[in-house]
Design a protein around this motif. Structure first.
Motif, PDB file in Angstrom:
ATOM      1  N   GLY A  58      44.665  29.081   3.190  1.00 20.07           N
ATOM      2  CA  GLY A  58      43.904  28.860   1.977  1.00 20.07           C
ATOM      3  C   GLY A  58      42.424  28.625   2.122  1.00 20.07           C
ATOM      4  N   ALA A  59      41.880  28.788   3.324  1.00 17.47           N
ATOM      5  CA  ALA A  59      40.430  28.792   3.589  1.00 17.47           C
ATOM      6  C   ALA A  59      39.780  27.419   3.614  1.00 17.47           C
ATOM      7  CB  ALA A  59      39.681  29.693   2.595  1.00 17.47           C
ATOM      8  N   GLY A  60      40.554  26.341   3.468  1.00 18.43           N
ATOM      9  CA  GLY A  60      39.958  25.017   3.428  1.00 18.43           C
ATOM     10  C   GLY A  60      39.359  24.584   4.755  1.00 18.43           C
ATOM     11  N   GLY A  61      38.295  23.789   4.658  1.00 18.24           N
ATOM     12  CA  GLY A  61      37.621  23.309   5.858  1.00 18.24           C
ATOM     13  C   GLY A  61      37.917  21.862   6.188  1.00 18.24           C
ATOM     14  N   ARG A  62      38.760  21.220   5.394  1.00 22.34           N
ATOM     15  CA  ARG A  62      39.131  19.845   5.675  1.00 22.34           C
ATOM     16  C   ARG A  62      40.639  19.693   5.543  1.00 22.34           C
ATOM     17  NH1 ARG A  62      36.941  16.537   0.315  1.00 22.34           N
ATOM     18  NH2 ARG A  62      38.285  17.559  -1.229  1.00 22.34           N
ATOM     19  N   GLY A  63      41.136  18.483   5.815  1.00 21.92           N
ATOM     20  CA  GLY A  63      42.562  18.254   5.740  1.00 21.92           C
ATOM     21  C   GLY A  63      43.319  19.025   6.804  1.00 21.92           C
ATOM     22  N   LEU A  64      44.580  19.264   6.557  1.00 22.58           N
ATOM     23  CA  LEU A  64      45.394  20.006   7.516  1.00 22.58           C
ATOM     24  C   LEU A  64      44.948  21.453   7.601  1.00 22.58           C
ATOM     25  CD1 LEU A  64      49.010  18.641   6.944  1.00 22.58           C
ATOM     26  CD2 LEU A  64      47.096  17.671   8.218  1.00 22.58           C
ATOM     27  N   MET A  65      44.448  21.976   6.505  1.00 25.00           N
ATOM     28  CA  MET A  65      43.926  23.343   6.539  1.00 25.00           C
ATOM     29  C   MET A  65      42.769  23.462   7.524  1.00 25.00           C
ATOM     30  SD  MET A  65      44.185  25.162   2.822  1.00 25.00           S
ATOM     31  CE  MET A  65      43.257  24.002   1.825  1.00 25.00           C
ATOM     32  N   GLY A  66      41.857  22.514   7.445  1.00 25.13           N
ATOM     33  CA  GLY A  66      40.721  22.544   8.350  1.00 25.13           C
ATOM     34  C   GLY A  66      41.123  22.358   9.795  1.00 25.13           C
ATOM     35  N   VAL A  79      41.407  33.935  12.109  1.00 28.87           N
ATOM     36  CA  VAL A  79      41.784  33.108  10.961  1.00 28.87           C
ATOM     37  C   VAL A  79      41.152  33.699   9.713  1.00 28.87           C
ATOM     38  CG1 VAL A  79      41.842  30.797   9.972  1.00 28.87           C
ATOM     39  CG2 VAL A  79      41.797  31.082  12.465  1.00 28.87           C
ATOM     40  N   ARG A  80      41.989  34.133   8.787  1.00 25.97           N
ATOM     41  CA  ARG A  80      41.527  34.744   7.550  1.00 25.97           C
ATOM     42  C   ARG A  80      41.821  33.826   6.375  1.00 25.97           C
ATOM     43  NH1 ARG A  80      44.641  39.777   7.067  1.00 25.97           N
ATOM     44  NH2 ARG A  80      45.969  39.137   8.814  1.00 25.97           N
ATOM     45  N   GLY A  81      40.811  33.517   5.605  1.00 27.16           N
ATOM     46  CA  GLY A  81      40.964  32.620   4.475  1.00 27.16           C
ATOM     47  C   GLY A  81      40.970  33.361   3.151  1.00 27.16           C
ATOM     48  N   VAL A  82      41.724  32.811   2.189  1.00 22.32           N
ATOM     49  CA  VAL A  82      41.757  33.343   0.827  1.00 22.32           C
ATOM     50  C   VAL A  82      41.556  32.171  -0.121  1.00 22.32           C
ATOM     51  CG1 VAL A  82      43.061  34.659  -0.888  1.00 22.32           C
ATOM     52  CG2 VAL A  82      43.435  35.096   1.561  1.00 22.32           C
ATOM     53  N   GLN A  88      36.155  26.940  -4.159  1.00 22.41           N
ATOM     54  CA  GLN A  88      35.285  27.064  -2.986  1.00 22.41           C
ATOM     55  C   GLN A  88      34.611  25.751  -2.611  1.00 22.41           C
ATOM     56  OE1 GLN A  88      33.192  30.958  -4.132  1.00 22.41           O
ATOM     57  NE2 GLN A  88      33.058  30.947  -1.901  1.00 22.41           N
ATOM     58  N   ASP A  89      34.134  25.035  -3.620  1.00 27.97           N
ATOM     59  CA  ASP A  89      33.441  23.779  -3.336  1.00 27.97           C
ATOM     60  C   ASP A  89      34.417  22.616  -3.189  1.00 27.97           C
ATOM     61  OD1 ASP A  89      30.963  25.015  -3.401  1.00 27.97           O
ATOM     62  OD2 ASP A  89      30.762  24.727  -5.567  1.00 27.97           O
ATOM     63  N   LEU A  90      35.460  22.582  -4.015  1.00 24.93           N
ATOM     64  CA  LEU A  90      36.395  21.466  -4.000  1.00 24.93           C
ATOM     65  C   LEU A  90      37.089  21.333  -2.652  1.00 24.93           C
ATOM     66  CD1 LEU A  90      37.845  19.199  -5.564  1.00 24.93           C
ATOM     67  CD2 LEU A  90      39.544  20.900  -6.284  1.00 24.93           C
ATOM     68  N   GLU A  91      37.520  22.454  -2.072  1.00 19.30           N
ATOM     69  CA  GLU A  91      38.238  22.415  -0.807  1.00 19.30           C
ATOM     70  C   GLU A  91      37.311  22.630   0.388  1.00 19.30           C
ATOM     71  OE1 GLU A  91      42.726  23.699  -2.230  1.00 19.30           O
ATOM     72  OE2 GLU A  91      41.523  25.152  -1.131  1.00 19.30           O
ATOM     73  N   LEU A  92      35.996  22.642   0.148  1.00 19.99           N
ATOM     74  CA  LEU A  92      35.017  22.773   1.220  1.00 19.99           C
ATOM     75  C   LEU A  92      35.391  23.912   2.173  1.00 19.99           C
ATOM     76  CD1 LEU A  92      34.365  19.003   2.023  1.00 19.99           C
ATOM     77  CD2 LEU A  92      32.985  20.534   0.605  1.00 19.99           C
ATOM     78  N   THR A  93      35.260  25.128   1.673  1.00 18.94           N
ATOM     79  CA  THR A  93      35.651  26.314   2.417  1.00 18.94           C
ATOM     80  C   THR A  93      35.115  26.291   3.849  1.00 18.94           C
ATOM     81  OG1 THR A  93      35.695  27.598   0.373  1.00 18.94           O
ATOM     82  CG2 THR A  93      35.573  28.835   2.440  1.00 18.94           C
ATOM     83  N   HIS A  94      36.002  26.577   4.780  1.00 17.39           N
ATOM     84  CA  HIS A  94      35.642  26.586   6.202  1.00 17.39           C
ATOM     85  C   HIS A  94      34.570  27.638   6.453  1.00 17.39           C
ATOM     86  CE1 HIS A  94      36.061  26.537  10.547  1.00 17.39           C
ATOM     87  NE2 HIS A  94      36.965  25.573  10.462  1.00 17.39           N
ATOM     88  N   ARG A  95      33.543  27.276   7.215  1.00 15.58           N
ATOM     89  CA  ARG A  95      32.400  28.180   7.428  1.00 15.58           C
ATOM     90  C   ARG A  95      32.514  29.045   8.672  1.00 15.58           C
ATOM     91  NH1 ARG A  95      30.939  28.204   2.348  1.00 15.58           N
ATOM     92  NH2 ARG A  95      30.386  26.123   1.553  1.00 15.58           N
TER      93      ARG A  95
END
Length: 216
Positions: A58-66, A79-82, A88-95
């Motif tokens: 799910g493209a997140g940059g924090r939590g377990l996703m990050g 690693v491909r994010g969707v 985009q801002d709420l889940e702090l998309t991984h850069r």
């Protein structure tokens, strides 16, 4: 809407894990969890990357996703994010992702994450993770997507959910055969073996998707 899936089976009727190229991972974005959850997610990313699997998540940059993404990227994994635009801002998309697909809404996100996936791995999560897991299981029950679904039960997080699924079978809302739609492991290190040993599933599942007295 038909989701494609084609896995090569070996002579022992096990999945050819070399053919499993893309693994979709569902996971929490929470930044307030116990360390044991982040550690397991990072190890999951490392293991998938070292085995040559491409990760879709799910493209997140924090939590377990990050943590998952960081682990995979630290081992030069793909690693491909969707992500839908509004998250985009709420889940702090991984850069640092290999690629990022921005879509219009959650439905499109879930569809793209599953569409070309060879297997699903579910780490602990909240309502969004549950929804993703149950959509994959529903599509599998209907024979529209038939890959392995592996639930990583870190810290026994999913114990009660698994009990509830058993209860739904005992009450005949699902058939006994539907318990074969998923596998459960305690540690990320067990995931690849669980994929290899997953029960074979195909589009014929639609024939017994409905529970009757014959298949209850």
């Amino acid at each position: 809407m038909t989701l494609g899936y084609n896995i090569t089976m070996n002579e022992k009727n096990n999945l050819d894990t070399h053919h499993v190229k893309t693994v979709t991972v569902y996971a929490s974005s929470s930044a307030a969890l116990k360390p044991i959850y982040y550690d397991a997610a990072m190890r999951m990313g490392e293991i998938l990357a070292l085995s040559g699997k491409s990760i879709v998540y799910g493209a997140g940059g924090r939590g377990l996703m990050g943590a998952l993404a960081d682990g995979a990227l630290s081992k030069d994994g793909e690693v491909r994010g969707v992500v839908p635009t509004f998250l985009q801002d709420l889940e702090l998309t991984h850069r640092g992702l290999t690629s990022l697909k921005v879509v219009g809404d959650m439905r499109e996100r879930k569809h793209l994450m599953l569409q070309h996936s060879d297997a699903v791995v579910t780490l602990p999560g909240g309502s969004g993770t549950y929804e993703e897991l149950f959509e994959a299981l529903t599509m599998k029950r209907l024979g529209q997507w038939v890959g392995p679904v592996i639930i990583v039960n870190t810290n026994r997080f999913y114990d009660r959910l698994l009990e509830f699924l058993e209860h739904s079978v005992s009450e005949c809302f699902m058939g006994r055969s539907h318990l074969k739609m998923w596998s459960v492991v305690d540690e990320p290190e067990q995931v690849l073996e669980a994929i290899a040993n997953a029960d074979e599933w195909n589009s014929d599942a639609l024939e017994y998707a409905n529970v009757t007295s014959a298949n209850a």
